[in-house]
Scaffold this motif. Structure first.
Motif, short mmCIF file in Angstrom:
data_model
loop_
_atom_site.label_atom_id
_atom_site.label_comp_id
_atom_site.label_asym_id
_atom_site.label_seq_id
_atom_site.Cartn_x
_atom_site.Cartn_y
_atom_site.Cartn_z
N ASP A 1 35.66 -17.84 24.46
CA ASP A 1 34.50 -18.35 25.19
C ASP A 1 34.59 -19.85 25.47
O ASP A 1 33.73 -20.40 26.12
CB ASP A 1 33.21 -18.09 24.39
N GLN B 1 36.32 -21.81 27.41
CA GLN B 1 36.50 -22.37 28.74
C GLN B 1 35.33 -22.08 29.68
O GLN B 1 35.19 -22.71 30.70
CB GLN B 1 37.86 -21.91 29.25
N PHE B 2 34.48 -21.13 29.33
CA PHE B 2 33.35 -20.77 30.18
C PHE B 2 32.05 -20.83 29.38
O PHE B 2 32.05 -20.73 28.17
CB PHE B 2 33.52 -19.36 30.75
N ARG C 1 28.13 -19.11 29.17
CA ARG C 1 27.28 -18.01 29.63
C ARG C 1 26.07 -18.60 30.33
O ARG C 1 25.43 -19.51 29.82
CB ARG C 1 26.84 -17.15 28.44
N TYR D 1 29.61 -10.27 39.78
CA TYR D 1 30.07 -11.47 40.49
C TYR D 1 29.90 -11.33 42.00
O TYR D 1 29.72 -12.33 42.70
CB TYR D 1 31.54 -11.76 40.17
N TYR E 1 37.72 -15.53 34.29
CA TYR E 1 36.26 -15.56 34.30
C TYR E 1 35.67 -14.15 34.27
O TYR E 1 34.72 -13.89 33.53
CB TYR E 1 35.73 -16.32 35.52
N PHE F 1 35.86 -12.83 30.86
CA PHE F 1 34.80 -13.46 30.07
C PHE F 1 33.47 -12.74 30.29
O PHE F 1 32.76 -12.41 29.33
CB PHE F 1 34.70 -14.94 30.47
#
Length: 137
Positions: free
Chosen positions: A4, A6-7, A9, A67, A80, A83
């Motif tokens: 988690d 690098q991104f 929520r 997305y 992503y 993730f």
């Protein structure tokens, strides 16, 4: 275990969500948003996703659907989307390959400065339509 770092929520204001959604789930469960799930998919889900990887494959589909929106300014990366799905990249890619083999998705890697992938799930939509055509009583 998912990476988690690098991104982040997203957080949504659950007070702005329609009560039709909030009454089905709790606000804490909805604080990252929700993905619409068609009733026709509910009806044929058990026929579409049948093997030991069914839950992972469904998570991949829902991450892709989540997305997708009109007029995307940029395509997502595999990292992503994995993730979003809560999967390791290798697990995500394995599911994506299974879905592609079944004709449910088509994956195109974008080779430009932004990178990313285009994932069409038209094959899945067609299969849902085929499995539910004429059985809506």
């Amino acid at each position: 275990m998912e990476n988690d770092s690098q991104f982040v929520r997203q957080q949504v204001a659950t007070t702005a969500l329609p009560m039709q959604v909030v009454c089905k789930w709790t606000r804490p469960l909805l604080d990252e948003g929700y993905v619409p799930f068609p009733k026709k998919l509910v009806r044929c889900l058990h026929r579409l996703f049948t093997d030991a990887n069914a839950a992972k494959d469904l998570a991949v589909i829902l991450a892709v659907v989540d997305y997708h929106r009109p007029k995307l300014s940029r395509n997502p990366s595999i990292e992503y989307l994995s993730f979003l799905a809560g999967l390791e990249v290798a697990e995500f890619e394995a599911s994506l390959s299974r879905l592609e083999e079944r004709g449910f998705v088509r994956v195109v890697v974008i080779r430009d400065e932004l990178g990313g992938v285009e994932i069409s799930y038209a094959g899945l939509l067609a299969e849902i339509d085929k499995l539910t055509r004429g059985d809506a009583q």
